[in-house]
Design an enzyme around this catalytic site. Structure first.
Site, PDB file in Angstrom:
ATOM      1  N   THR A  28       4.824  33.552  58.379  1.00 54.17           N
ATOM      2  CA  THR A  28       4.007  32.453  58.908  1.00 54.17           C
ATOM      3  C   THR A  28       4.616  31.819  60.156  1.00 54.17           C
ATOM      4  OG1 THR A  28       3.203  31.981  56.707  1.00 54.17           O
ATOM      5  CG2 THR A  28       3.037  30.195  58.276  1.00 54.17           C
ATOM      6  N   SER A  73       6.122  38.982  54.823  1.00 54.93           N
ATOM      7  CA  SER A  73       7.310  39.380  54.066  1.00 54.93           C
ATOM      8  C   SER A  73       6.983  39.981  52.709  1.00 54.93           C
ATOM      9  CB  SER A  73       8.278  38.212  53.925  1.00 54.93           C
ATOM     10  OG  SER A  73       7.847  37.315  52.936  1.00 54.93           O
ATOM     11  N   SER A  74       5.733  39.898  52.279  1.00 52.83           N
ATOM     12  CA  SER A  74       5.359  40.593  51.036  1.00 52.83           C
ATOM     13  C   SER A  74       5.528  42.099  51.215  1.00 52.83           C
ATOM     14  CB  SER A  74       3.900  40.303  50.675  1.00 52.83           C
ATOM     15  OG  SER A  74       3.718  38.927  50.568  1.00 52.83           O
ATOM     16  N   ASP A 105       7.885  34.234  51.479  1.00 52.51           N
ATOM     17  CA  ASP A 105       7.577  34.791  50.155  1.00 52.51           C
ATOM     18  C   ASP A 105       8.729  35.590  49.555  1.00 52.51           C
ATOM     19  OD1 ASP A 105       5.126  33.620  50.285  1.00 52.51           O
ATOM     20  OD2 ASP A 105       4.003  35.435  50.748  1.00 52.51           O
TER      21      ASP A 105
HETATM   22  N1  ASP Z   1       3.064  35.352  53.394  1.00 52.30           N
HETATM   23  C1  ASP Z   1       4.020  34.780  54.306  1.00 52.30           C
HETATM   24  C2  ASP Z   1       5.248  35.665  54.311  1.00 52.30           C
HETATM   25  O1  ASP Z   1       6.048  35.585  53.441  1.00 52.30           O
HETATM   26  C3  ASP Z   1       4.332  33.395  53.917  1.00 52.30           C
HETATM   27  C4  ASP Z   1       5.326  32.680  54.803  1.00 52.30           C
HETATM   28  O2  ASP Z   1       5.852  33.157  55.759  1.00 52.30           O
HETATM   29  O3  ASP Z   1       5.615  31.530  54.486  1.00 52.30           O
HETATM   30  O4  ASP Z   1       5.380  36.455  55.206  1.00 52.30           O
END
Ligand code: ASP
Length: 356
Positions: A28, A73-74, A105
């Protein structure tokens, strides 16, 4: 996967106080609205000064390395950890510290993995990210990035103040392999229940020196071998033999993090004990980690954990699941005899467990 490198000298004409490499992996933090202001798209970090002009007030030499494509990052993988570690190894002597911009994440998994892969670290490697993209007005990205950079640049008597892999988020600097993501909406997204914060950022950044790892003075040793043949088995009331069996008999499996209740307790039902003991008989390592965020596994304290101890399940003490699964990957990756592997699992390798 590719890499784009940009040097930004905000110190000139003065001599830079510190040189820091920023490794942007995605998440994000790096998002901005696209031209028609409808979708969030990854921001080009080489233009970081436009978004964070405050950086010009520091006398830092910055190098921004963007890993392309930027990922949520998932999707992070062992290959991404290897890429981060390789960048640090190749640039270790040239920089005072490293800041890794990463999605929240899986940040605790990545920080844990990287902590094991970098042995005898003498410089800060600080993971940070944001809950709100850098392109938004109420973003936490700016504060997180600026403070992470400041911590990465801080030295005490010529040595890095925090020679560790850490997570800086909101106002806390946490040991990376002790941290857990606990919030998906609030800014205070990370906690470390079993080890105090290494620093708190308020008006000043207050370092908790007794909680920070000492400098070893030994040369950096980098490890790249991580074994992917691991699993997490979380117990719950009503779990069936089919579920447990399907995990414990999955092909190639070498290690399991068993998430138990409370102080490391599990049902005493014979089928479960038999399946676990049969897996141990096939040289599968089982590491007992509590589902509680705070406290520790104490196998043998209750009858419901005594059986586990007796059959050879390894007690994970106060380790987090994130640090445990990556520790299994790391330790198994060393290809050591089984007794030595078990010994390493029980040892405190990078400050991830408290030994009593
Ligand atoms: N889905 C995002 C990630 O982990 C969430 C974030 O960056 O806070 O890449």
């Amino acid at each position: 996967m590719g890499v784009v490198k940009v040097h930004i000298d905000v110190a000139t004409p003065k001599h830079p106080e510190a040189s820091i490499m920023i490794i942007y992996t995605g998440g994000t933090i790096g998002m901005v609205l696209d031209e028609d202001s409808r979708h969030l798209v990854p921001f080009n970090f080489s233009q970081i000064l436009q978004k964070v002009p405050e950086l010009k007030q520091y006398q830092y030499m910055l190098t921004v390395v963007s890993i392309e494509p930027a990922i949520d990052s998932s999707n992070v993988s062992i290959a991404d950890w290897m890429m981060m570690v390789r960048l640090i190894e190749e640039n270790y002597d040239a920089y005072d510290g490293f800041v890794i911009l990463h999605g929240t994440d899986t940040m605790a998994y990545s920080a844990s993995a990287v902590s094991y892969m970098l042995e005898n670290l003498q410089k800060p490697v600080i993971f940070t990210g944001a809950q709100v993209p850098i392109g938004r007005v109420r973003t936490d990205a700016r504060e997180n990035l600026i403070t992470a950079l400041q911590i990465a640049a801080t030295k005490v008597e010529g040595e890095s103040a925090v020679p560790e892999v850490c997570i800086f988020f909101h106002n806390l600097l946490l040991r990376g392999n002790r941290a857990k993501k606990v919030e998906s909406t609030q800014f205070s997204a990370f906690k470390s229940e079993n080890h105090p914060a290494l620093a708190k950022a308020g008006i000043n950044i207050d370092y908790n020196c007794t909680a920070i790892m000492p400098h070893t003075g030994r040369p950096l040793k980098v490890h790249y071998d991580m074994d992917y043949r691991v699993a997490i088995l979380k117990l719950f009331p009503g779990i069936t033999p089919y579920v447990v069996k399907s995990i414990l008999t999955s092909p190639e499996l070498r290690g399991v993090v068993l998430e138990t209740y409370g102080a490391g307790n599990a049902p005493t039902t014979p089928w479960l004990l038999e399946l676990l003991s049969e897996a141990i008989g096939r040289d599968i390592l089982i590491l007992n980690v509590s589902q509680c965020d705070e406290g520790r596994v104490d196998q043998g304290h209750y009858e419901t954990s005594r059986y586990l101890l007796e059959m050879g399940v390894i007690g994970g003490a106060d380790i987090t699941t994130e640090a445990a699964i990556t520790k299994l990957m790391f330790v198994l990756g060393q290809q050591l005899p089984q007794s030595k592997t078990k010994e390493l699992l029980m040892k405190d390798l990078r400050g991830e467990i408290t030994l009593l």
